[in-house]
Motif scaffolding. Structure first.
Motif, short mmCIF file in Angstrom:
data_model
loop_
_atom_site.label_atom_id
_atom_site.label_comp_id
_atom_site.label_asym_id
_atom_site.label_seq_id
_atom_site.Cartn_x
_atom_site.Cartn_y
_atom_site.Cartn_z
N GLY A 135 0.62 -1.02 -0.21
CA GLY A 135 -0.06 -0.02 0.03
C GLY A 135 0.95 0.94 -0.09
N THR A 136 0.18 2.04 0.27
CA THR A 136 0.78 3.59 0.61
C THR A 136 1.70 3.98 1.97
N PHE A 137 2.54 4.81 2.33
CA PHE A 137 3.30 5.22 3.46
C PHE A 137 2.59 6.03 3.79
N ASN A 195 -7.75 9.83 10.55
CA ASN A 195 -7.98 9.48 9.62
C ASN A 195 -7.23 10.37 8.47
N GLY A 196 -7.55 11.83 8.99
CA GLY A 196 -6.95 12.87 8.96
C GLY A 196 -5.51 12.72 8.85
N ILE A 197 -4.88 12.57 9.41
CA ILE A 197 -3.15 12.65 9.65
C ILE A 197 -2.77 11.40 8.84
N LYS A 198 -3.77 10.46 8.40
CA LYS A 198 -3.17 10.26 6.83
C LYS A 198 -2.87 9.96 5.80
N LYS A 199 -3.94 10.82 5.14
CA LYS A 199 -3.78 11.69 4.74
C LYS A 199 -2.30 12.11 3.60
N VAL A 200 -1.69 12.50 5.15
CA VAL A 200 -0.43 12.68 4.23
C VAL A 200 0.78 11.63 4.19
N GLU A 201 0.46 11.38 2.65
CA GLU A 201 1.42 10.04 2.43
C GLU A 201 1.80 10.00 1.38
N ALA A 202 3.46 9.19 0.57
CA ALA A 202 4.00 8.69 0.07
C ALA A 202 3.16 7.45 -1.42
#
Length: 355
Positions: free
Chosen positions: A67-69, A130-137
């Motif tokens: 998945g994403t990071f 959930n909001g902070i997890k939107k910042v992802e690689a």
């Protein structure tokens, strides 16, 4: 099939209790006493699981997607989790197996951990989680990032682990007076003989490997995990929604409690121990921070530190680093600073007496 989770958890709880496989103590000792044995033990478990799981993936027996990071959530959450496990006196899995020993402080920490995890995942703090997890690689897989096979990374990890283990085993051992065994045979080996951390790590790695096909057979596409299953217990008790919350992972964490209880009873280490008020407050606060941090980070010392590292993901290895840094930070304020202040106070007192 879900009952295999109970069996897997019982094996894990039994092994961790008898081997005193405590990552909190291991991370803390790296800073306080420069003792890296438990960290090397963790590398053994990671290596065994990594080799086995990717072999199963190549054979088409299990599936995995990195998945994403979500890097911000992983960094901040893991650091907070590291602080929490020092205050709680054990990581997520350690808290479960110590609860099975009758340690009331661990039950207090466990309640805080479960409550905050449930609140973060489906309660009032879900938008924050959930909001902070939107910042992802976009890429979480380390091999995919470099465009090469996973096996060079696994081989490198295995070599580093073997070198560190051999160096550790070659160090002179402190002579400890041998006590006369009170048991014999299998009973002595299981419940009386002290387990070496490296031997314990081998068993933990094999159990972590076993968890993958057992879990995926029930439709849960993952290995060992503690945070979400712990939250699921409380969510099920509150909502009664068995279809949503009763799963393999939930039986896994309950199995850890059962396995630890069996090990503690068999080794005569089970007894109810109530903490003082200060320890109780610290345990609860630590449990809250554990649940908060692990939810943000997407895993605890097992989910990220053991499983996602074995899967060669950025999330796993970055989480492990910041988890350790959080542990060291808390260790300074909980252990080092109070001792320094006490020594300075004692020195000042001696000088006053002398003058």
């Amino acid at each position: 099939m879900m009952l295999t989770g109970l069996l897997c958890g019982a094996l894990l709880g039994f092994v961790m209790q008898r081997g005193r496989f405590c990552l909190t103590g291991g991370f803390r000792d790296m800073y306080l006493t420069k003792d890296n044995r438990m960290f090397y033990a963790l590398l053994i478990a990671i290596s065994i699981q990594s080799i086995g799981v990717f072999a199963l993936i190549q054979l088409g027996l299990i599936e995995f997607s990195a998945g994403t990071f979500p890097w911000v959530a992983t960094v901040v959450g893991s650091f907070i989790f590291g602080i929490g496990i020092i205050l709680a006196g054990g990581c997520a899995t350690g808290t479960w197996y110590r609860a099975g020993e009758g340690l009331i402080g661990s039950w207090i920490a466990l309640f805080g951990y479960m409550a905050m995890s449930a609140t973060m995942k489906s309660g009032a703090l879900a938008p924050l989680n959930n909001g902070i997890k939107k910042v992802e690689a976009p890429a979480n897989s380390i091999p995919d990032t470099f465009g090469i096979s996973v096996w060079p990374f696994i081989v490198l990890l295995a070599i580093i682990t073997i070198v560190m283990v051999i160096r550790t085993l070659r160090k002179p051992k402190v002579a400890i007076p041998a006590m006369k065994p009170k048991r014999s045979g299998l009973s002595h080996l299981l419940f009386e003989k002290r387990w070496h951390p490296f031997f314990t790590a081998i068993l933990v790695g094999l159990i972590a490997l076993l968890a993958w096909p057992l879990s995926e057979a029930t439709g849960r596409m993952s290995g060992l995990g503690i945070t979400t299953p712990s939250a699921n217990i409380l969510q099920y008790l509150v909502t009664g929604d068995s279809d949503k919350y009763v799963n393999w992972g939930m039986f896994l964490v309950l199995g850890i409690l059962v396995g630890s209880f069996i090990a503690a009873k068999g080794s005569r280490e089970f007894r109810f121990r109530a903490p003082d008020a200060k320890t109780a407050v610290s345990s609860f606060a630590g449990g809250i921070l554990m649940g908060f941090g692990a939810s943000w980070a997407g895993g605890c010392s097992i989910g990220n530190g053991l499983v996602m590292t074995a899967m060669m993901t950025w999330q796993g290895w970055v989480s492990l680093v910041f988890m350790i840094l959080g542990t060291w930070t808390a260790s300074y304020f909980v252990y080092v600073r109070p001792r320094t202040k006490a020594k300075l106070k004692q020195s000042a007192s001696l000088q006053t007496t002398t003058t």
